[in-house]
Design a protein around this motif. Structure first.
Motif, mmCIF file in Angstrom:
data_model
loop_
_atom_site.group_PDB
_atom_site.id
_atom_site.type_symbol
_atom_site.label_atom_id
_atom_site.label_comp_id
_atom_site.label_asym_id
_atom_site.label_seq_id
_atom_site.Cartn_x
_atom_site.Cartn_y
_atom_site.Cartn_z
ATOM 1 N N ASP A 1 0.957 -1.022 0.038
ATOM 2 C CA ASP A 1 0.132 0.072 0.075
ATOM 3 C C ASP A 1 0.770 1.256 -0.044
ATOM 4 O OD1 ASP A 1 -1.909 2.197 0.681
ATOM 5 O OD2 ASP A 1 -2.598 1.065 2.021
ATOM 6 N N ILE A 2 0.831 1.928 -1.176
ATOM 7 C CA ILE A 2 1.747 3.245 -1.092
ATOM 8 C C ILE A 2 1.553 4.259 -0.218
ATOM 9 C CG2 ILE A 2 2.165 2.950 -3.865
ATOM 10 C CD1 ILE A 2 0.073 4.985 -4.252
ATOM 11 N N LYS A 3 0.377 4.257 0.691
ATOM 12 C CA LYS A 3 -0.048 5.009 1.514
ATOM 13 C C LYS A 3 0.714 4.769 2.916
ATOM 14 C CE LYS A 3 -4.122 4.304 0.826
ATOM 15 N NZ LYS A 3 -5.821 4.298 1.027
ATOM 16 N N VAL A 4 1.162 3.539 2.899
ATOM 17 C CA VAL A 4 2.055 2.935 4.264
ATOM 18 C C VAL A 4 3.394 3.340 3.947
ATOM 19 C CG1 VAL A 4 2.319 1.225 5.695
ATOM 20 C CG2 VAL A 4 0.041 1.512 4.678
ATOM 21 N N LYS A 5 3.998 4.261 4.693
ATOM 22 C CA LYS A 5 5.425 4.363 4.807
ATOM 23 C C LYS A 5 6.301 3.368 5.835
ATOM 24 C CE LYS A 5 4.223 7.895 2.083
ATOM 25 N NZ LYS A 5 4.481 7.671 0.525
ATOM 26 N N THR A 6 7.448 3.205 5.494
ATOM 27 C CA THR A 6 8.026 2.443 6.386
ATOM 28 C C THR A 6 8.212 2.781 7.846
ATOM 29 O OG1 THR A 6 10.319 3.475 5.761
ATOM 30 C CG2 THR A 6 9.902 1.680 4.604
ATOM 31 N N GLY A 7 8.066 4.164 8.168
ATOM 32 C CA GLY A 7 8.085 4.553 9.316
ATOM 33 C C GLY A 7 6.616 4.243 10.171
ATOM 34 N N ASP A 8 5.866 3.723 9.230
ATOM 35 C CA ASP A 8 4.368 3.228 9.878
ATOM 36 C C ASP A 8 4.580 1.785 10.290
ATOM 37 O OD1 ASP A 8 3.372 5.694 9.251
ATOM 38 O OD2 ASP A 8 2.766 5.210 7.408
ATOM 39 N N LEU A 9 5.475 1.170 9.964
ATOM 40 C CA LEU A 9 5.644 -0.309 10.304
ATOM 41 C C LEU A 9 6.101 -0.583 11.737
ATOM 42 C CD1 LEU A 9 7.167 -1.624 7.112
ATOM 43 C CD2 LEU A 9 4.786 -1.308 7.620
ATOM 44 N N ASP A 10 5.192 -1.235 12.190
ATOM 45 C CA ASP A 10 5.572 -1.846 13.796
ATOM 46 C C ASP A 10 5.911 -3.454 13.664
ATOM 47 O OD1 ASP A 10 6.146 -2.195 16.321
ATOM 48 O OD2 ASP A 10 4.031 -2.014 16.959
ATOM 49 N N VAL A 11 7.169 -3.970 13.746
ATOM 50 C CA VAL A 11 7.266 -5.178 13.385
ATOM 51 C C VAL A 11 8.186 -5.878 14.956
ATOM 52 C CG1 VAL A 11 8.441 -6.879 11.999
ATOM 53 C CG2 VAL A 11 7.691 -4.616 10.939
ATOM 54 N N PHE A 12 7.616 -6.957 15.400
ATOM 55 C CA PHE A 12 8.296 -7.697 16.275
ATOM 56 C C PHE A 12 8.143 -8.992 16.458
ATOM 57 C CE2 PHE A 12 3.847 -7.089 17.260
ATOM 58 C CZ PHE A 12 3.541 -8.480 17.874
ATOM 59 N N ILE A 13 9.305 -9.602 17.008
ATOM 60 C CA ILE A 13 9.187 -11.184 17.104
ATOM 61 C C ILE A 13 8.409 -11.380 18.349
ATOM 62 C CG2 ILE A 13 10.707 -13.133 17.538
ATOM 63 C CD1 ILE A 13 13.049 -11.528 15.985
ATOM 64 N N GLN B 1 0.451 -4.866 9.663
ATOM 65 C CA GLN B 1 -0.316 -4.572 8.465
ATOM 66 C C GLN B 1 -1.063 -5.802 8.190
ATOM 67 O OE1 GLN B 1 -0.064 -1.347 7.114
ATOM 68 N NE2 GLN B 1 0.849 -0.916 8.661
ATOM 69 N N PRO B 2 -2.295 -5.608 7.683
ATOM 70 C CA PRO B 2 -3.041 -6.729 7.145
ATOM 71 C C PRO B 2 -2.409 -7.621 6.599
ATOM 72 C CG PRO B 2 -3.966 -4.689 6.723
ATOM 73 C CD PRO B 2 -2.846 -4.490 7.037
ATOM 74 N N ARG B 3 -2.850 -8.865 6.493
ATOM 75 C CA ARG B 3 -2.184 -10.158 5.721
ATOM 76 C C ARG B 3 -2.460 -9.540 4.212
ATOM 77 N NH1 ARG B 3 -5.772 -15.539 6.297
ATOM 78 N NH2 ARG B 3 -7.626 -14.615 5.452
ATOM 79 N N GLY B 4 -1.310 -10.031 3.443
ATOM 80 C CA GLY B 4 -1.599 -9.987 1.961
ATOM 81 C C GLY B 4 -0.941 -8.608 1.580
ATOM 82 N N THR B 5 -0.729 -7.721 2.538
ATOM 83 C CA THR B 5 -0.192 -6.261 2.117
ATOM 84 C C THR B 5 1.180 -6.059 2.082
ATOM 85 O OG1 THR B 5 -0.546 -5.375 4.260
ATOM 86 C CG2 THR B 5 -2.424 -5.355 2.604
ATOM 87 N N MET B 6 1.850 -6.885 2.986
ATOM 88 C CA MET B 6 3.353 -6.960 3.098
ATOM 89 C C MET B 6 4.212 -7.595 2.149
ATOM 90 S SD MET B 6 3.817 -4.803 5.694
ATOM 91 C CE MET B 6 5.674 -4.982 5.926
ATOM 92 N N LEU B 7 5.138 -6.982 1.494
ATOM 93 C CA LEU B 7 6.246 -7.537 0.652
ATOM 94 C C LEU B 7 7.671 -7.868 1.409
ATOM 95 C CD1 LEU B 7 7.175 -8.272 -2.050
ATOM 96 C CD2 LEU B 7 7.687 -5.936 -2.479
#
Length: 221
Positions: A52-64, A100-106
């Motif tokens: 989604d081009i509206k989602v910037k990398t700074g919007d991503l919250d990733v954790f183990i 982010q919702p499934r199917g939207t991450m690369l």
């Protein structure tokens, strides 16, 4: 420019948010590290970004999502990341979850080289050696990115922080010199040319770039 950075996609299954098992990322990152160690003129980076081009990398919250607690995964401005390489986590195999919702991450990868390895004057063959090495890197990375398309290496993209001095690259070919000038975005594309590889002329780079990337396009195979 019509060129794509080397990239591939891993399918991510999730109930709500996009996620991948830790072991899968652990294996991919292990291969990435081995390639960077083998091909010292290259840097292989893993990237994570939203489709989604509206989602910037700074919007991503990733954790183990480990049993011992959440372990944050820092995402760089270009989407690059590294997970901690731990045997205990590999044995536990917790999910790596995004917001982010499934199917939207690369999940993709790119190959670049350290601009500090360049000099103002160098042979064309030496300049393009990382591009040739990238073909071997691609073969290995395709093993851990199932279904990744085979890409053709087409050249180098030199990226400048400033273009006030009109950066350019001059190739002293026997059949006539070739000049490649910066575009408005501060980028110079120097193509991989089989004839120039054989001739190996001198290349002049008066202003060294801030960053250099390997550029690829779709293979005709």
């Amino acid at each position: 420019m019509g060129m794509a950075l080397l990239s591939a996609t891993l399918g991510a299954k999730a109930q709500e948010f996009a996620k991948l098992p830790y072991q899968q990322l652990y294996h991919v990152q292990k291969v990435q590290g081995e390639l960077t160690h083998t091909y010292t003129n290259l840097h292989v980076a893993l990237r994570m970004q939203s489709t989604d081009i509206k989602v910037k990398t700074g919007d991503l919250d990733v954790f183990i999502d480990a049993k011992s607690g959440r372990i944050p995964v820092k995402i760089g401005e270009d989407g690059s990341f590294l997970i901690p390489m731990r045997d205990d986590l590999a044995e536990e195999n917790p999910p790596v979850i995004t917001n982010q919702p499934r199917g939207t991450m690369l999940l993709d990868w790119k190959v670049g080289l350290n601009a500090s390895q360049m000099t103002n004057t160098m042979s064309y063959r030496r300049l393009m050696q990382p591009v040739k090495d990238c073909e071997a890197v691609q073969g290995k990375m395709r093993e851990v990115f199932p279904g990744a398309p085979k890409l053709k290496m087409v050249g180098l993209k030199m990226i400048y922080d400033t273009i006030k001095n009109n950066p350019q690259v001059d190739i002293a070919a026997k059949k006539g010199g070739q000049k490649f000038k910066s575009n408005d975005d501060g980028e110079i594309m120097v193509p991989l040319d089989v004839a120039l590889l054989e001739e190996d002329p001198s290349v002049s780079i008066p202003q060294l770039p801030a960053k250099v990337e390997i550029v690829s396009g779709k293979s005709e195979d």
